[in-house]
Design a protein around this motif. Structure first.
Motif, PDB file in Angstrom:
ATOM      1  N   TYR A  98      60.147   9.514  21.993  1.00 55.52           N
ATOM      2  CA  TYR A  98      59.388  10.920  21.798  1.00 55.52           C
ATOM      3  C   TYR A  98      58.834  11.016  20.570  1.00 55.52           C
ATOM      4  O   TYR A  98      57.783  11.795  20.465  1.00 55.52           O
ATOM      5  CB  TYR A  98      60.782  12.180  21.670  1.00 55.52           C
ATOM      6  CG  TYR A  98      61.363  12.337  23.033  1.00 55.52           C
ATOM      7  CD1 TYR A  98      60.937  12.422  24.346  1.00 55.52           C
ATOM      8  CD2 TYR A  98      62.707  11.570  22.988  1.00 55.52           C
ATOM      9  CE1 TYR A  98      61.488  12.496  25.329  1.00 55.52           C
ATOM     10  CE2 TYR A  98      63.331  11.547  24.160  1.00 55.52           C
ATOM     11  CZ  TYR A  98      62.908  12.173  25.248  1.00 55.52           C
ATOM     12  OH  TYR A  98      63.681  11.893  26.479  1.00 55.52           O
ATOM     13  N   GLN A  99      58.963  10.425  19.539  1.00 54.88           N
ATOM     14  CA  GLN A  99      58.536  10.543  18.174  1.00 54.88           C
ATOM     15  C   GLN A  99      58.196   8.984  17.590  1.00 54.88           C
ATOM     16  O   GLN A  99      58.583   8.269  17.729  1.00 54.88           O
ATOM     17  CB  GLN A  99      59.337  11.252  17.227  1.00 54.88           C
ATOM     18  CG  GLN A  99      59.966  12.448  17.698  1.00 54.88           C
ATOM     19  CD  GLN A  99      58.960  13.504  17.725  1.00 54.88           C
ATOM     20  OE1 GLN A  99      58.042  13.332  16.828  1.00 54.88           O
ATOM     21  NE2 GLN A  99      59.338  14.665  18.210  1.00 54.88           N
ATOM     22  N   PRO A 100      57.045   9.381  16.701  1.00 55.68           N
ATOM     23  CA  PRO A 100      56.479   7.947  16.089  1.00 55.68           C
ATOM     24  C   PRO A 100      57.555   7.329  15.316  1.00 55.68           C
ATOM     25  O   PRO A 100      57.625   6.014  15.209  1.00 55.68           O
ATOM     26  CB  PRO A 100      55.351   8.356  15.331  1.00 55.68           C
ATOM     27  CG  PRO A 100      55.047   9.847  15.793  1.00 55.68           C
ATOM     28  CD  PRO A 100      56.161  10.344  16.577  1.00 55.68           C
ATOM     29  N   GLU A 101      58.420   8.297  14.791  1.00 51.62           N
ATOM     30  CA  GLU A 101      59.556   7.707  13.842  1.00 51.62           C
ATOM     31  C   GLU A 101      60.329   6.547  14.633  1.00 51.62           C
ATOM     32  O   GLU A 101      60.720   5.511  14.086  1.00 51.62           O
ATOM     33  CB  GLU A 101      60.219   8.684  13.631  1.00 51.62           C
ATOM     34  CG  GLU A 101      61.606   8.248  12.716  1.00 51.62           C
ATOM     35  CD  GLU A 101      63.058   9.347  13.084  1.00 51.62           C
ATOM     36  OE1 GLU A 101      63.636   8.763  12.936  1.00 51.62           O
ATOM     37  OE2 GLU A 101      62.806  10.259  13.469  1.00 51.62           O
ATOM     38  N   ALA A 102      60.426   6.830  16.028  1.00 50.59           N
ATOM     39  CA  ALA A 102      61.274   5.932  16.626  1.00 50.59           C
ATOM     40  C   ALA A 102      60.349   4.614  16.892  1.00 50.59           C
ATOM     41  O   ALA A 102      61.104   3.167  16.665  1.00 50.59           O
ATOM     42  CB  ALA A 102      61.272   6.185  18.140  1.00 50.59           C
ATOM     43  N   ALA A 131      66.669  15.016   7.128  1.00 47.62           N
ATOM     44  CA  ALA A 131      67.206  15.480   8.322  1.00 47.62           C
ATOM     45  C   ALA A 131      68.696  16.554   7.918  1.00 47.62           C
ATOM     46  O   ALA A 131      68.847  17.655   8.336  1.00 47.62           O
ATOM     47  CB  ALA A 131      67.611  14.690   9.337  1.00 47.62           C
ATOM     48  N   ILE A 132      69.070  15.800   7.023  1.00 45.12           N
ATOM     49  CA  ILE A 132      70.629  16.505   6.564  1.00 45.12           C
ATOM     50  C   ILE A 132      70.037  18.004   5.941  1.00 45.12           C
ATOM     51  O   ILE A 132      70.551  19.173   6.129  1.00 45.12           O
ATOM     52  CB  ILE A 132      71.337  15.932   5.523  1.00 45.12           C
ATOM     53  CG1 ILE A 132      72.066  14.859   6.328  1.00 45.12           C
ATOM     54  CG2 ILE A 132      72.206  16.696   4.723  1.00 45.12           C
ATOM     55  CD1 ILE A 132      72.726  13.469   5.159  1.00 45.12           C
ATOM     56  N   PHE A 174      75.210  15.501  12.353  1.00 46.09           N
ATOM     57  CA  PHE A 174      76.479  14.491  12.263  1.00 46.09           C
ATOM     58  C   PHE A 174      75.697  12.985  12.109  1.00 46.09           C
ATOM     59  O   PHE A 174      76.306  12.093  11.538  1.00 46.09           O
ATOM     60  CB  PHE A 174      77.199  14.589  13.845  1.00 46.09           C
ATOM     61  CG  PHE A 174      78.381  13.623  14.014  1.00 46.09           C
ATOM     62  CD1 PHE A 174      79.578  13.940  13.457  1.00 46.09           C
ATOM     63  CD2 PHE A 174      78.233  12.437  14.761  1.00 46.09           C
ATOM     64  CE1 PHE A 174      80.640  13.381  13.631  1.00 46.09           C
ATOM     65  CE2 PHE A 174      79.355  11.644  14.770  1.00 46.09           C
ATOM     66  CZ  PHE A 174      80.698  12.242  14.257  1.00 46.09           C
ATOM     67  N   GLU A 175      74.838  12.811  12.914  1.00 45.16           N
ATOM     68  CA  GLU A 175      74.340  11.450  13.002  1.00 45.16           C
ATOM     69  C   GLU A 175      73.754  11.091  11.783  1.00 45.16           C
ATOM     70  O   GLU A 175      73.733   9.965  11.098  1.00 45.16           O
ATOM     71  CB  GLU A 175      73.211  11.036  14.187  1.00 45.16           C
ATOM     72  CG  GLU A 175      73.826  11.370  15.394  1.00 45.16           C
ATOM     73  CD  GLU A 175      75.004  10.268  15.591  1.00 45.16           C
ATOM     74  OE1 GLU A 175      76.184  10.203  14.919  1.00 45.16           O
ATOM     75  OE2 GLU A 175      74.688   9.123  16.229  1.00 45.16           O
ATOM     76  N   LEU A 186      66.917  10.445  15.118  1.00 46.02           N
ATOM     77  CA  LEU A 186      67.241  11.650  14.513  1.00 46.02           C
ATOM     78  C   LEU A 186      66.149  12.929  15.173  1.00 46.02           C
ATOM     79  O   LEU A 186      66.641  14.010  15.259  1.00 46.02           O
ATOM     80  CB  LEU A 186      67.200  11.760  12.802  1.00 46.02           C
ATOM     81  CG  LEU A 186      68.356  10.753  12.245  1.00 46.02           C
ATOM     82  CD1 LEU A 186      68.263  10.843  10.679  1.00 46.02           C
ATOM     83  CD2 LEU A 186      69.619  11.522  12.752  1.00 46.02           C
ATOM     84  N   ASP A 187      64.921  12.650  14.973  1.00 42.32           N
ATOM     85  CA  ASP A 187      63.982  13.581  15.813  1.00 42.32           C
ATOM     86  C   ASP A 187      64.484  13.858  17.146  1.00 42.32           C
ATOM     87  O   ASP A 187      64.320  15.120  17.406  1.00 42.32           O
ATOM     88  CB  ASP A 187      62.578  13.143  15.873  1.00 42.32           C
ATOM     89  CG  ASP A 187      61.941  12.783  14.555  1.00 42.32           C
ATOM     90  OD1 ASP A 187      62.735  13.423  13.572  1.00 42.32           O
ATOM     91  OD2 ASP A 187      60.843  12.414  14.208  1.00 42.32           O
TER      92      ASP A 187
END
Ligand SMILES: C[S@@+](CC[C@H](N)C(=O)[O-])C[C@H]1O[C@@H](n2cnc3c(N)ncnc32)[C@H](O)[C@@H]1O
Length: 505
Positions: free
Chosen positions: A52-56, A82-83, A117-118, A423-424
């Motif tokens: 879903y995201q470029p981060e991936a 993210a935290i 959590f992750e 995480l996204d």
């Protein structure tokens, strides 16, 4: 169309060295097709990841060009961002270890969002991974290597804080953050301040305390979990030392056990420690398996249900189901008392029944009206005995019954999905999915797996128990004439292995 070659991408999942080619289609920019080549000859498409995201994409291709250090740095920043975002979204205060205030996250009943959590798991894995890089300076390298040999010193130093009462005193000061001078502690507890300072300075290297000015020590946030009444205290008080001499000391001097005449007290103390860990993970176990998808007319049989803690908690999540807590003759009375205390009227109304039953004998409840739960049971038994227990259940299940095995699956985040989860992907959702393991991160998220791996070691040492991989579980389940229908990772040290009758479609 763009081709990206990613060597060793499956390093974490497979033992053999794979070459992966990803075809990135501009017309469908969110879908990667992942092809797998063994020995440089193409085999079938192994899977399709929806990204879903470029981060991936970043995470997937990072293994090609980036160094391990660069990768870990990016992942650490991503996880810390993210935290921070999740704390803000949840209206939670920012984090500090140097505070006398307990953070809402420290409460055992706190259920972090899936992303939080992750992100925490990933951050811890990165931090410890990065730490290992800086082992090249001779002095630091020495520190890093001897850290392992110093581990018992930490245990011993913590024990001093507990057995002397220092921790409860420091934690109960009107202004905990102001700290207390070692001389004052020495005088109050009749201890040598010089020795005490050495111990407290050692503990400051791991963040338990801070020395704010010379010889003035303050408890940091993690240490607050060790004060009387907190779950951390119960865990810390369980005698961990393998040596008989060290354990012997507990039986002679420990405040609760010095007069104990009973061997079963050991088990009781162990049970308290395990219960404390369980408290932290119960919210995840209750939230992350679709318990409400069980037919509300079904009765859930908690096999080896112990003191009934799980059925009692689950009965609140599944308000229409009935429960049967089974255990051995001598144990069921404790379950009965617990049900009475926590859900008044449940025994009388028949909502919860407690019955003595040996799970090696034929199950008295049969058919679609029942599903069966085993939590922390089967890891206590060798493979042939597990097959015997499950065979009794396989004879009892109907086509609509489920058999739910809650255990610590080793070597897994054991995801139920082929998606590549970042995480996204966990933003703005309460649906938990285990993060896919990024390149350069160990399969169990390294240091984040410490509780899981440590518990596996502890129960192996104490009970000769055995944690198993999903492959090992699947073999035993199939040998008992059952079939795995799903695996659910949880925000916990456990996963749910969902099974049904082997012949069911
Ligand atoms: C580790 S405890 C788990 C208890 C509970 N399921 C939980 O998760 O809190 C294992 C339980 O299995 C029970 N048990 C051991 N042998 C049994 C048997 N043959 N039949 C039924 N229960 C048994 C023990 O009495 C104990 O309560």
């Amino acid at each position: 169309m763009m081709k990206v070659y990613v060597p060793n991408f499956h390093r974490a999942q497979e033992s053999s060295c794979h070459l992966i080619a990803m075809l990135f289609s501009p017309s469908r920019p969110k879908v990667f097709h992942v092809y797998e080549f063994r020995k440089f000859s193409p085999t079938a498409v192994s899977s399709t990841f929806t990204v879903y995201q470029p981060e991936a994409f970043e995470q997937l291709v990072m293994g090609t060009g980036r160094s391990e250090l660069d990768t870990l740095q990016v992942l650490m920043n991503t996880s810390i961002d993210a935290i921070r975002q999740e704390l803000a979204a949840g209206g939670l205060p920012s984090l500090s270890s140097r505070t006398a205030e307990r953070h809402p996250m420290d409460d055992p009943s706190f259920l972090p969002s899936p992303r939080l959590f992750e992100a925490r798991r990933l951050a811890i894995a990165c931090i410890v991974g990065i730490q290992s890089f800086f082992a090249y300076d001779p002095f630091i390298k020495l520190c890093f290597v001897v850290e392992q040999s110093f581990a018992p010193y930490h245990t011993a130093s913590i024990d001093v804080l507990l057995t002397t009462g220092l921790i409860d005193y420091m934690g109960s000061l009107p202004n905990v953050s102001a700290g207390v001078h070692a001389d004052e502690l020495g005088e109050r507890f009749d201890l040598d301040p010089r020795k005490l300072t050495t111990i407290l300075r050692f503990l400051s290297t791991n963040g338990w305390v801070s020395e704010t000015t010379e010889s003035v020590f303050v408890l940091n946030r993690p240490a607050l979990e060790l004060v009387e009444g907190r779950d951390g205290r119960a865990c810390a008080e369980f005698p961990r030392e393998a040596q008989v001499s060290a354990v012997l000391q507990d039986w002679i001097t420990h405040k609760d056990w010095r007069h104990s005449q009973s061997a079963s007290e050991t088990a009781k103390q162990f049970a308290v420690a395990v219960q404390a860990i369980g408290n932290c993970y119960s919210p995840g176990v209750l939230a992350d398996y679709p318990w409400r998808s069980l037919p509300p007319t079904q009765t859930l049989v908690d096999c080896g249900g112990g003191q009934g803690a799980f059925s009692i908690a689950l009965s609140k999540v599944c308000p229409s189901n009935k429960f049967i807590i089974q255990d051995l003759e001598g144990v069921v009375s404790r379950a009965e008392a617990n049900v009475k205390a926590h859900i008044p009227g449940a025994l009388e109304s028949g909502r919860i029944t407690v019955e003595a039953h040996d799970f090696f004998t034929p199950m008295p409840h049969h058919g679609d009206g029942y599903s069966f739960i085993f939590r922390h049971i089967l890891h206590d038994w060798p493979g042939d005995r597990v097959i015997e227990i499950l065979t009794q259940i396989a004879k009892a299940v109907g086509p609509k019954s489920k058999v739910l095995i809650l255990e610590n699956i080793t070597r897994s985040p054991a995801s139920n999905t082929n998606e590549y989860i970042t995480l996204d992907d966990l933003s703005d959702t309460n649906e938990y999915k285990a993060l896919s393991v990024p390149y350069h991160i160990p399969w169990d998220f390294g240091a984040s797996g410490q509780t899981q791996q440590g518990l596996a070691l502890a129960i192996m040492g104490i009970l000769n128990s055995q944690e198993r991989t999903l492959t090992q579980w699947t073999k035993l389940i199939e040998a008992a004439n059952l079939r795995v229908t799903g695996v659910f990772p949880l925000r916990a040290t456990l996963s749910v292995i969902e099974c049904c009758a082997a012949e069911r479609e």
